[in-house]
Design a protein around this motif. Sequence first.
Motif, PDB file in Angstrom:
ATOM      1  N   MET A 194       0.928  -1.394   0.176  1.00  0.00           N
ATOM      2  CA  MET A 194      -0.007  -0.127   0.001  1.00  0.00           C
ATOM      3  C   MET A 194       0.756   1.346   0.060  1.00  0.00           C
ATOM      4  N   GLN A 195       0.558   2.385  -0.859  1.00  0.00           N
ATOM      5  CA  GLN A 195       1.122   3.488  -0.798  1.00  0.00           C
ATOM      6  C   GLN A 195       0.327   4.723  -0.763  1.00  0.00           C
ATOM      7  N   CYS A 196       1.044   5.807  -0.061  1.00  0.00           N
ATOM      8  CA  CYS A 196       0.344   7.094  -0.045  1.00  0.00           C
ATOM      9  C   CYS A 196       1.150   8.122   0.100  1.00  0.00           C
ATOM     10  N   ASP A 197       0.476   9.404   0.156  1.00  0.00           N
ATOM     11  CA  ASP A 197       1.420  10.649   0.267  1.00  0.00           C
ATOM     12  C   ASP A 197       1.748  11.112   1.715  1.00  0.00           C
ATOM     13  N   VAL A 198       0.416  11.143   2.147  1.00  0.00           N
ATOM     14  CA  VAL A 198       0.773  11.580   3.925  1.00  0.00           C
ATOM     15  C   VAL A 198      -0.039  10.346   4.663  1.00  0.00           C
ATOM     16  N   PHE A 199       0.753   9.876   5.579  1.00  0.00           N
ATOM     17  CA  PHE A 199       0.339   8.675   6.414  1.00  0.00           C
ATOM     18  C   PHE A 199      -0.003   9.474   7.748  1.00  0.00           C
ATOM     19  N   VAL A 200      -1.029   9.428   8.458  1.00  0.00           N
ATOM     20  CA  VAL A 200      -1.255   9.872   9.635  1.00  0.00           C
ATOM     21  C   VAL A 200      -1.412   9.014  10.899  1.00  0.00           C
ATOM     22  N   ILE A 201      -0.566   8.990  11.823  1.00  0.00           N
ATOM     23  CA  ILE A 201      -0.681   7.857  13.036  1.00  0.00           C
ATOM     24  C   ILE A 201      -1.696   8.558  13.997  1.00  0.00           C
ATOM     25  N   GLY A 202      -2.688   8.159  14.192  1.00  0.00           N
ATOM     26  CA  GLY A 202      -3.569   8.619  15.363  1.00  0.00           C
ATOM     27  C   GLY A 202      -4.906   9.388  14.691  1.00  0.00           C
ATOM     28  N   ALA A 203      -6.199   8.807  14.910  1.00  0.00           N
ATOM     29  CA  ALA A 203      -7.292   9.701  14.423  1.00  0.00           C
ATOM     30  C   ALA A 203      -7.959  10.191  15.672  1.00  0.00           C
ATOM     31  N   GLY A 204      -7.158  10.982  16.284  1.00  0.00           N
ATOM     32  CA  GLY A 204      -7.764  11.793  17.505  1.00  0.00           C
ATOM     33  C   GLY A 204      -7.996  13.409  16.773  1.00  0.00           C
ATOM     34  N   PRO A 205      -8.511  14.360  17.540  1.00  0.00           N
ATOM     35  CA  PRO A 205      -8.703  15.552  16.550  1.00  0.00           C
ATOM     36  C   PRO A 205      -7.611  16.172  15.857  1.00  0.00           C
ATOM     37  N   ALA A 206      -6.329  15.882  16.276  1.00  0.00           N
ATOM     38  CA  ALA A 206      -5.256  16.329  15.680  1.00  0.00           C
ATOM     39  C   ALA A 206      -4.995  15.652  14.415  1.00  0.00           C
ATOM     40  N   ASN A 229      -7.405   2.008  17.669  1.00  0.00           N
ATOM     41  CA  ASN A 229      -9.101   2.106  18.184  1.00  0.00           C
ATOM     42  C   ASN A 229      -9.958   1.816  16.885  1.00  0.00           C
ATOM     43  N   THR A 230     -11.005   1.183  17.218  1.00  0.00           N
ATOM     44  CA  THR A 230     -11.677   0.699  16.216  1.00  0.00           C
ATOM     45  C   THR A 230     -12.941   1.839  16.048  1.00  0.00           C
ATOM     46  N   VAL A 231     -12.641   2.882  16.676  1.00  0.00           N
ATOM     47  CA  VAL A 231     -13.731   4.128  16.419  1.00  0.00           C
ATOM     48  C   VAL A 231     -12.763   5.191  16.443  1.00  0.00           C
ATOM     49  N   VAL A 232     -12.941   6.406  15.714  1.00  0.00           N
ATOM     50  CA  VAL A 232     -12.176   7.616  15.536  1.00  0.00           C
ATOM     51  C   VAL A 232     -12.635   8.461  16.775  1.00  0.00           C
ATOM     52  N   GLY A 233     -11.602   9.067  17.287  1.00  0.00           N
ATOM     53  CA  GLY A 233     -11.748  10.130  18.206  1.00  0.00           C
ATOM     54  C   GLY A 233     -12.275   9.766  19.746  1.00  0.00           C
ATOM     55  N   VAL A 271       2.538  12.035   9.569  1.00  0.00           N
ATOM     56  CA  VAL A 271       2.286  12.962  10.660  1.00  0.00           C
ATOM     57  C   VAL A 271       1.954  12.178  11.982  1.00  0.00           C
ATOM     58  N   VAL A 272       2.825  12.561  12.917  1.00  0.00           N
ATOM     59  CA  VAL A 272       2.638  11.777  14.293  1.00  0.00           C
ATOM     60  C   VAL A 272       1.706  12.588  14.974  1.00  0.00           C
ATOM     61  N   ALA A 273       0.553  11.938  15.319  1.00  0.00           N
ATOM     62  CA  ALA A 273      -0.663  12.811  16.095  1.00  0.00           C
ATOM     63  C   ALA A 273      -1.355  11.587  17.192  1.00  0.00           C
ATOM     64  N   THR A 274      -0.275  11.070  17.961  1.00  0.00           N
ATOM     65  CA  THR A 274      -0.729   9.880  18.601  1.00  0.00           C
ATOM     66  C   THR A 274      -0.944  10.639  20.165  1.00  0.00           C
ATOM     67  N   GLY A 275      -1.056  11.824  20.167  1.00  0.00           N
ATOM     68  CA  GLY A 275      -1.375  12.337  21.715  1.00  0.00           C
ATOM     69  C   GLY A 275      -0.365  12.227  22.885  1.00  0.00           C
ATOM     70  N   GLY A 276      -1.108  12.231  24.190  1.00  0.00           N
ATOM     71  CA  GLY A 276      -0.007  12.237  25.373  1.00  0.00           C
ATOM     72  C   GLY A 276      -0.107  10.812  25.915  1.00  0.00           C
ATOM     73  N   VAL A 277       0.062  10.913  27.267  1.00  0.00           N
ATOM     74  CA  VAL A 277      -0.281   9.597  27.975  1.00  0.00           C
ATOM     75  C   VAL A 277      -1.496   9.613  28.938  1.00  0.00           C
ATOM     76  N   SER A 278      -2.139  10.706  28.969  1.00  0.00           N
ATOM     77  CA  SER A 278      -3.469  10.559  30.109  1.00  0.00           C
ATOM     78  C   SER A 278      -4.599   9.986  29.369  1.00  0.00           C
TER      79      SER A 278
END
Length: 411
Positions: A1-13, A34-38, A158-165
Amino acid sequence: MQCDVFVIGAGPAGLMAGIFAAKEGVKVVIADGNTVVGRKLLRTGKGRCNLTHTGNANDFVKAYGQFGRFLKHSLYEFGGDDVRAFFGELNLSTKVEKNGCVYPMTDRATDVARVLQDQARRLGITFLYGKKVVGVEKRPRGFEVTVESKKVESKSLVVATGGVSWPFTGSTGDGFGLAEGFGHQVVAPKAALVRLIAKEEWLVELQGVALENVELTVRTGDKKVKARGAMMFTDDGVGGPVVFDMSRLLADDIAGGAGEIEMFVDMMPDVDAGELNKLLIEKCSSSANKELARVLAEMLPRALVLKLCCWVEPSVTVLAGQLAKGKRKELVHLIKYLPVTVTGTRPIEEATVTRGGVSRENIDRKTMESKLCEGMFFAGEVIDADGPCGGYNLQIAWSTGALAGKSAAKR
Ligand SMILES: Cc1cc2nc3c(=O)[nH]c(=O)nc-3n(C[C@H](O)[C@H](O)[C@H](O)COP(=O)(O)OP(=O)(O)OC[C@H]3O[C@@H](n4cnc5c(N)ncnc54)[C@H](O)[C@@H]3O)c2cc1C
């Protein structure tokens, strides 16, 4: 699989980064464990989602304090009003509450997550749900991302993995290890916007007692910090928005081993000590035959008043007219300067946000791109930047997410 932008994390960021990248016409993939976003987004604002705050970019910069300079560019590009316009265009209008906090008109965080997901789908973003990114390798023309057993090649990341809380929502700090692996400095995570633990044993007796408007003051070293808002007594200390904001102001001191910190609670911050003294004189003389506790309960919660009366007068049944001048002054002092000895915070897992993360020094604030690894971008709580209560943390996710996504697509 290929893409231009890969984003890690489907949180708000991550969602905002994906949407802004896809708007530039590039192929975007977003993966989330997760199986659901955000999953965390759904819990924001007690399920109502305090999306952002009112104010222009300069107001936001000021509110972020030490993090304002780093966030300034992203806020000018996509600030609070832009966020409201963005959601408005997706048919989710917003409203402003008295305190300046902005919520979706429907009062539902689920609607915020839904419109983001719908927009991402319309823009052709591919989602990999329930799949954790377990490895990232740098390649000459981008990255090879390992999503469980699958390999994805991407030009930017794009690394958008959040914090640890609130780790059960998926924010387990994976981005910190990933960033460190590429040479970034990660500022040690600490709890911010969290309940404070205090040593006074009487606090437990007041557990659940809430005050709508108090002012907290703390002096640490040469620094004097203040915060105003609602507070609640808890079984082991104090909580509520004002305490959360104070915990953020003290996060570095507490984590740095400041030990016991004396905090003063002004339970009637809108009147000064002299005015309060006069008010008590008036009330006690006009209701001289009423119990003092009853008179005071017109101003403060009854459970708290009984505690104050116990401290000042040996009997809670003493009449208002019998309150001696010295005792009245003691009462005024307690109402204006109730001392609470802070010994720490509740654990980081319970904190609303994580203080710390990928060092701002390693990130170009005009693009959110790493200064150490070309093509790697950071967005949201994974970055060492946080804000006070009131929609400011989601605003960081929206602003840095939008900037990171757009910049990653352009690259
Ligand atoms: C109870 C609560 C209430 C809050 N209320 C508000 C509020 O009303 N207003 C406000 O401004 N802020 C609020 N916040 C703070 C706000 O939710 C966060 O600052 C915000 O969610 C951060 O967004 P993010 O996208 O950076 O990270 P997150 O929301 O943490 O999202 C990160 C995502 O990355 C995924 N992920 C992590 N590692 C991997 C991996 N290896 N592979 C794949 N996916 C991965 C996670 O599953 C997660 O979905 C609240 C926080 C909490 C806990």
